[in-house]
Scaffold this motif. Structure first.
Motif, PDB file in Angstrom:
ATOM      1  N   THR A 231       0.835  -1.202   0.000  1.00  0.00           N
ATOM      2  CA  THR A 231       0.000   0.000   0.000  1.00  0.00           C
ATOM      3  C   THR A 231       0.868   1.249   0.000  1.00  0.00           C
ATOM      4  N   GLY A 232       1.902   1.231   0.837  1.00  0.00           N
ATOM      5  CA  GLY A 232       2.832   2.363   0.871  1.00  0.00           C
ATOM      6  C   GLY A 232       3.541   2.557  -0.459  1.00  0.00           C
ATOM      7  N   VAL A 233       3.917   1.452  -1.121  1.00  0.00           N
ATOM      8  CA  VAL A 233       4.571   1.554  -2.424  1.00  0.00           C
ATOM      9  C   VAL A 233       3.655   2.246  -3.428  1.00  0.00           C
ATOM     10  N   ILE A 234       2.415   1.811  -3.486  1.00  0.00           N
ATOM     11  CA  ILE A 234       1.472   2.391  -4.450  1.00  0.00           C
ATOM     12  C   ILE A 234       1.259   3.874  -4.176  1.00  0.00           C
ATOM     13  N   LEU A 235       1.066   4.220  -2.902  1.00  0.00           N
ATOM     14  CA  LEU A 235       0.918   5.636  -2.552  1.00  0.00           C
ATOM     15  C   LEU A 235       2.157   6.427  -2.940  1.00  0.00           C
TER      16      LEU A 235
ATOM     17  N   ALA B  69       8.898  20.547  -3.454  1.00  0.00           N
ATOM     18  CA  ALA B  69      10.134  20.259  -2.723  1.00  0.00           C
ATOM     19  C   ALA B  69       9.821  19.792  -1.308  1.00  0.00           C
ATOM     20  N   LEU B  70       8.899  20.466  -0.647  1.00  0.00           N
ATOM     21  CA  LEU B  70       8.491  20.057   0.696  1.00  0.00           C
ATOM     22  C   LEU B  70       7.809  18.690   0.671  1.00  0.00           C
ATOM     23  N   SER B  71       7.031  18.445  -0.387  1.00  0.00           N
ATOM     24  CA  SER B  71       6.379  17.143  -0.505  1.00  0.00           C
ATOM     25  C   SER B  71       7.401  16.032  -0.700  1.00  0.00           C
ATOM     26  N   LEU B  72       8.409  16.276  -1.546  1.00  0.00           N
ATOM     27  CA  LEU B  72       9.443  15.270  -1.775  1.00  0.00           C
ATOM     28  C   LEU B  72      10.202  14.958  -0.489  1.00  0.00           C
ATOM     29  N   ALA B  73      10.408  15.977   0.338  1.00  0.00           N
ATOM     30  CA  ALA B  73      11.115  15.773   1.604  1.00  0.00           C
ATOM     31  C   ALA B  73      10.253  15.094   2.657  1.00  0.00           C
ATOM     32  N   GLY B  74       8.953  14.974   2.388  1.00  0.00           N
ATOM     33  CA  GLY B  74       8.069  14.298   3.339  1.00  0.00           C
ATOM     34  C   GLY B  74       7.577  15.177   4.458  1.00  0.00           C
ATOM     35  N   VAL B  75       7.513  16.487   4.235  1.00  0.00           N
ATOM     36  CA  VAL B  75       7.028  17.410   5.260  1.00  0.00           C
ATOM     37  C   VAL B  75       5.505  17.364   5.293  1.00  0.00           C
TER      38      VAL B  75
ATOM     39  N   PHE C  25       4.516  13.104   2.716  1.00  0.00           N
ATOM     40  CA  PHE C  25       4.398  12.696   4.114  1.00  0.00           C
ATOM     41  C   PHE C  25       3.440  11.523   4.247  1.00  0.00           C
ATOM     42  N   VAL C  26       2.318  11.596   3.533  1.00  0.00           N
ATOM     43  CA  VAL C  26       1.327  10.516   3.599  1.00  0.00           C
ATOM     44  C   VAL C  26       1.935   9.203   3.117  1.00  0.00           C
ATOM     45  N   ALA C  27       2.642   9.252   1.993  1.00  0.00           N
ATOM     46  CA  ALA C  27       3.227   8.033   1.433  1.00  0.00           C
ATOM     47  C   ALA C  27       4.326   7.485   2.334  1.00  0.00           C
ATOM     48  N   LYS C  28       5.197   8.380   2.835  1.00  0.00           N
ATOM     49  CA  LYS C  28       6.287   7.910   3.688  1.00  0.00           C
ATOM     50  C   LYS C  28       5.766   7.370   5.012  1.00  0.00           C
TER      51      LYS C  28
ATOM     52  N   VAL D 175      -7.019  13.866  -0.602  1.00  0.00           N
ATOM     53  CA  VAL D 175      -7.831  12.647  -0.740  1.00  0.00           C
ATOM     54  C   VAL D 175      -7.038  11.431  -0.280  1.00  0.00           C
ATOM     55  N   ALA D 176      -6.145  11.643   0.663  1.00  0.00           N
ATOM     56  CA  ALA D 176      -5.273  10.559   1.121  1.00  0.00           C
ATOM     57  C   ALA D 176      -6.071   9.381   1.666  1.00  0.00           C
TER      58      ALA D 176
END
Length: 511
Positions: free
Chosen positions: A325-329, A378-384, A390-393, A479-480
């Protein structure tokens, strides 16, 4: 309904031929590409709805039943990735149209870009939808043949050198791919993925392991996992922004998709896959450290692309429903964010005339909208939080902790460290390119090539296209919940392949 499975492949191929035949009419080329990709978005949305509510949509080409014939399958995973990829290719096309009009005028057409771009889109669609290994090979060859043209248009010596690396590695991996198919067919007598899922398990354990490892190597090259990543940072940065964006957003993810599909449907693992966990950790760390060593903005983003492939391998290595599930997200998030960053990089270089971070400065004052368009992905890529990264990580970290094994714990720690290194890399870009005194744009070092830089000029379609992808990454975060539910159901299908096998082998849905 089964006809809808073929349209994402047939429409762009037919449109590519028409675009090439009528290449003198620039507005027709542009309108045709927009219309076709818009239709594919609608088609993919319908397929996702049907696959999620009623099960996989299967088309047996020519009414030949599987495993003898060619099968196209749209299940939850393939339909979801097809939808996200179609949105990205649509936005990138809008960007490229705006860029070309700005640089060359409205009346000048392109005899190569639009046809080859549509062929590339057809190859991506076929890779997601095909139900057998050989046509997966065909899909990769369609993508590669069109990408060879796109990456070397209006070449310079630097781009020829980078293109040679890309072409040589791609050809070598293609030879390895077709060899792998021959070995699989010789061992099982079939290349149909659903049929292989049953027959591979009848092989001796040693042969199963050897074939599985060969598949990992073949698709590992395509996905740019360490140590098979060396071609990517040298190849992608030299291409124009739209080409680099679609390559970074889609081509490596198709490799990841193929790896996920084969390692769940054809080869199975009873518990956490420690080899893949180790590769994931190395990929994350090596890519992030490589990014920190770069002064070239595009090379920095390319190394971060390699690094974040490791997150997808991490979820596959955990090998449970939560991990998948995490991979797909993460794939959904990364397709949009990575393509966005390369598009915005194109806007940055148009304003600065350079990709060297040390020669940039003051863009937050000179181009505040571009600053916003860079900051959010950029913030999304960093997982902020609360962005899509952040949702995927978070899903991947939960999977790593839930695996309750020391290799998974180590990789979980590596994932957190990689997020911090990514944030540091993005902060370096921000402080050097956007803060400080405004610097005058540098002159275009080669006005004859495809890259036009230093103009401080970006028309509305280029900015709007980048904004659409930024908005898409925000929507993914909003829509996470529903997206995670769909991803969870897709992951359950992957872990228990009976639904896929029965849809392909048990009926004649396409007859």
């Amino acid at each position: 309904m089964t006809v809808l499975v073929a349209l994402p492949v047939l429409l762009p191929l037919l449109a590519a031929g028409l675009s090439l035949a009528l290449g003198r009419f620039a507005d027709f080329q542009r309108a045709l590409g927009i219309l076709v990709l818009g239709a594919i978005i609608a088609d993919a949305a319908v397929l996702l709805h049907v696959a999620d509510t009623s099960g996989p949509v299967v088309l047996q080409m020519g009414a030949w039943p599987a495993p003898m014939g060619i099968t196209l399958v749209a299940d939850r995973l393939s339909a979801l990735l097809l939808l996200v990829s179609s949105v990205v290719t649509f936005a990138v096309l809008i960007y490229s149209i705006g860029q070309r009009i700005t640089d060359y005028g409205r009346e000048r057409s392109s005899t190569t870009f639009h046809p080859m771009y549509l062929v590339l889109c057809a190859g991506v669609s076929l890779a997601y939808l095909t139900g057998d290994l050989f046509n997966l090979f065909v899909a990769f060859e369609i993508m590669l043949s069109s990408s060879y043209v796109l990456i070397t248009r209006r070449t310079t010596a630097t781009r020829i050198r980078a293109g040679m690396t890309y072409v040589i590695v791609s050809l070598a991996s293609s030879l390895l791919f077709i060899t792998m198919i021959a070995l699989v067919y010789a061992s099982t007598g079939t290349v149909n993925l659903a049929d292989l899922g049953e027959k591979v398990h009848e092989l001796p354990a040693g042969l199963q392991s050897a074939l599985a490892l060969l598949v990992v190597i073949v698709f590992g090259v395509k996905a740019a996992m360490v140590p098979l990543h060396f071609w990517l940072p040298d190849s992608y940065p030299t291409a124009p922004a739209p080409v680099t964006a679609v390559f970074a957003g889609l081509l490596t993810k198709v490799g990841i998709y193929a790896l996920i599909r084969t390692q769940t449907l054809v080869f199975s693992h009873a518990e956490s896959w420690n080899l893949m966990l180790g590769i994931a950790l190395i990929t994350m760390i090596v890519g992030a450290l490589g990014a920190l060593a770069q002064n070239d903005l595009n090379r920095l983003l390319s190394f971060l692309l390699v690094s974040h492939i490791g997150y997808m391998l991490f979820g596959l290595g955990v090998y449970d429903v939560i991990g998948l599930t995490g991979v797909i997200l993460y794939v959904v998030h990364h397709i949009t964010v990575q393509a966005t960053l390369f598009l915005v990089s194109g806007l940055i270089t148009r304003h600065t005339g350079t990709v060297a971070l040390t020669r940039m400065g003051g863009l937050a004052k000179a181009a505040p909208l571009i600053a916003v368009l860079f900051a959010l992905p950029a913030l999304s890529l960093a997982g902020v939080p609360p962005f899509s990264g952040f949702v995927a990580k978070l899903a991947l970290l939960q999977a790593g902790v839930g695996a309750a094994t020391w290799p998974a714990y180590v990789v979980t720690g590596g994932a957190v460290l990689t997020s911090l290194l990514t944030l540091y890399a993005m902060a370096r870009v921000w402080t050097r390119a956007f803060w400080g005194q405004v610097k005058a744009p540098e002159q275009d070092p080669d006005p004859t090539d495809e890259l036009v830089v230093g103009t401080a000029d970006s028309n509305r379609p280029m900015v709007v296209a980048s904004g659409v992808l930024v908005a898409a990454s925000v929507v993914i975060a909003l829509v996470a919940g529903p997206l995670a539910e769909v991803s969870g159901r897709a992951a359950t299908d992957l872990m228990h392949g009976e639904t896929y096998r029965s849809a392909v082998l048990g009926g004649a849905a396409g007859e």
